[in-house]
Design an enzyme around this catalytic site. Sequence first.
Site, PDB file in Angstrom:
ATOM      1  CG  ASP A   9      11.450  16.334  30.800  1.00 14.19           C
ATOM      2  OD1 ASP A   9      10.506  15.528  30.772  1.00 14.19           O
ATOM      3  OD2 ASP A   9      12.494  16.202  30.137  1.00 14.19           O
ATOM      4  CG  MET A  10       6.920  14.300  35.022  1.00 14.94           C
ATOM      5  SD  MET A  10       6.849  15.245  36.560  1.00 14.94           S
ATOM      6  CE  MET A  10       7.092  13.948  37.771  1.00 14.94           C
ATOM      7  CG  ASP A 103       7.300  12.504  30.340  1.00 13.67           C
ATOM      8  OD1 ASP A 103       7.003  13.011  29.244  1.00 13.67           O
ATOM      9  OD2 ASP A 103       8.324  11.816  30.515  1.00 13.67           O
ATOM     10  CD  GLU A 104       8.683  17.018  26.939  1.00 17.37           C
ATOM     11  OE1 GLU A 104       9.498  17.953  27.099  1.00 17.37           O
ATOM     12  OE2 GLU A 104       8.849  16.125  26.099  1.00 17.37           O
TER      13      GLU A 104
END
Length: 348
Positions: A9-10, A103-104
């Site tokens: 996860d960013m 983003d994940e």
Amino acid sequence: MDKIILHVDMDAFFASVEQKDNPKLKGKPVIVGGVSERGVVSTCSYEARKYGVKSAMPIFMAQKLCPQGIYLRGRYWRYKEVSAQIFNIFREVTPLVEPLSIDEAYLDITNSKFKDYKEAAIYIKRRVYKEVGLTLSIGISYNKFLAKLASDWNKPNGIMIITEDMIPEILKPLPISKIYGLGQKSVRRLNNMGLFKIEDLYIHPKEFFVEYFGKYGIDIYNRIRGIDDRVVTPNRDRKSYGKETTLKFDTDDKDELSNYLKSFSTQISSYLEEKNIFIKTITVKYKTSSFINHTRSKTLTHYINKAEDIYNIAIEIIEEEVFSEPIRLIGLTVSSIKEEKVEQLTLF
């Protein structure tokens, strides 16, 4: 662990991209999502979170909490560009990459070149930071539920490992909102029954879960015991398509709302026809001026993808609604998808 699943996860992705592209924003409270009071926060930096700002919060509320924040419109083309770079690194580690969002993702590294799962996590973090300049958090476990839970444990820029011998003790003190599959309504209903933590649920038999959650009851029962048989599935198909907008001014004028639904129907239909996709469930979403969300759906007996057909159903739904207060957001989503596979036929 028999399986090794990572959930990557960013950290504050949109805001982090903005800070990376503009070093003057580093260390400052950056809020991405819009510059008008009618907008909603998409992502905010950790500096902004200290003031209580969070995703999905109306901009005007964020401005009250953090008046010194830097409010930016989202540059989604740029976020997609950076996301593609990051996912390329993931796929060099393993072909089993399941995107959850821009983003994940889940990564199954069970049969990858890495025998040490922590080494794999450190490798990914170093590559992303060196090549993209962003940090991320990684949860490591033997199934999806626990890996996703772990990735949120030491944010930002953290690594957390959950092994079999840590179950169920590590889960018991957690709030029930952490259980994947429990929505806000279910959480509130359980809270009203005096059930707040996973340990409060743990003592109940399977029958309780089936009675309260229906067919998903067994899944919830298993998850709080560290059991989750879902596999990592690359190139997950989308299950729905939708459009929504926050209105410039609150309104209860159905003619005005129908204009938005007509525009959404045209945009959605264009996408469906391009991909040769058909749907049979239409959902209208609206949010009132007091920020209460409502969704209304209709499922047809046949599949459609034409703008006119989608719009007609959307209008039926909205006409049946009785608004108790003005509307600030309107949206349209289609689901129950069927994709037609077209083969080129030859004359011979």
